[in-house]
Write an enzyme that holds these catalytic residues in place. Sequence first.
Site, mmCIF file in Angstrom:
data_model
loop_
_atom_site.group_PDB
_atom_site.id
_atom_site.type_symbol
_atom_site.label_atom_id
_atom_site.label_comp_id
_atom_site.label_asym_id
_atom_site.label_seq_id
_atom_site.Cartn_x
_atom_site.Cartn_y
_atom_site.Cartn_z
ATOM 1 N N GLU A 28 45.192 41.750 44.297
ATOM 2 C CA GLU A 28 44.414 42.986 44.401
ATOM 3 C C GLU A 28 43.213 42.743 45.313
ATOM 4 O O GLU A 28 42.202 42.202 44.880
ATOM 5 C CB GLU A 28 43.953 43.469 43.020
ATOM 6 C CG GLU A 28 43.453 42.379 42.075
ATOM 7 C CD GLU A 28 42.597 42.929 40.952
ATOM 8 O OE1 GLU A 28 42.733 44.101 40.600
ATOM 9 O OE2 GLU A 28 41.762 42.161 40.441
ATOM 10 N N HIS A 88 40.979 40.114 36.177
ATOM 11 C CA HIS A 88 40.831 41.296 37.026
ATOM 12 C C HIS A 88 39.513 41.216 37.793
ATOM 13 O O HIS A 88 38.525 40.668 37.311
ATOM 14 C CB HIS A 88 40.862 42.569 36.165
ATOM 15 C CG HIS A 88 40.983 43.819 36.960
ATOM 16 N ND1 HIS A 88 39.902 44.399 37.593
ATOM 17 C CD2 HIS A 88 42.054 44.595 37.250
ATOM 18 C CE1 HIS A 88 40.309 45.493 38.227
ATOM 19 N NE2 HIS A 88 41.602 45.630 38.045
#
Length: 243
Positions: free
Chosen positions: A156, A84
Site C-alpha cells: 500500500e 497498516h
Amino acid sequence: MHKTISEAKKFVSLLLNELHDVKEFEIVVCPPFTALSEVGEILSGRNIKLGAQNVFYEDQGAFTGEVSPVMLKEIGVEYVIVGHSERRRIFKEDDELINRKIRAVLEKGMTPIFCVGETLEEREKGLTFCVVEKQIREGLYGLSREEAQKVVIAYEPVWAIGTGKVATPQQAQEVHAFIRRLLSEMYDDETAETIRILYGGSIKPDNFLGLIVQKDIDGGLVGGASLKESFVELARIMKGVIS
C-alpha cells in the site's frame, strides 16, 4: 474506524445477499473490534471471512486498551491486518513490533495481512525498493519457509491511501514483482509464488481492473470503497477476471 455494530451488521448482511455465490476467491471483511463478535456470528459458515484491523502480540497482561490474538481467535477471526500504514504513521509502530504481531497471529492459526509501502517523500527520493525491502525483511524476520507461506502481503503506497491518487498498474506491478523476487531470494521460488500479494491504495471500481490483471497482483486491500456498495462491484470485477 467506521460503522457501529448495527451499521456493520446491516452492511455485512447486504454483502452476503449480493455475494453469497462467490466461491472463486476469498472475501474478507475487517470491522472495528466492537463489531467483530456480532458480525462473526452472521458470517459463521458463510463464504465471507472475518478479519480484524489490528492485534497485540501478548495473549494477556497489563496492556490496557489492547486486544490479544486469543480474544480474536475465540470469536472466529481468521485474518488480521498487521502494520497498516496508519498504525505505523499515527501510532508509531516499528518493524520489530510488527514482526512480533505477525508471529503472534501465526501462532494462533490465523493469517496476517502484512502491510508495507513507502511515503510520497520516499518515492520521490527513489527509496521505494529500499523501504519495502527493509519492511519485509524485518517484518518476516525469523519466520520459517512454512510460516512465511501463510502470510498475505499487502503493498500500500502511503501516498495513495485516502488521497484519491492511485499507483498506475505499471507502478504497482513493478513493486509487486520486486516483492516476489525478494521473497524468492529470502526463501525460494515456490514460497514466492505461494504468498499472495495484494495492492491497497484508493482502489475503486474504475481502476481495479487495470490493477488486478497484472501478473503479480493477487487481490486488493480495499479502504474507502469497502464501506459502501462499490465493494460488491469490486468483487464482481474480480470474479469476471478469474472466470
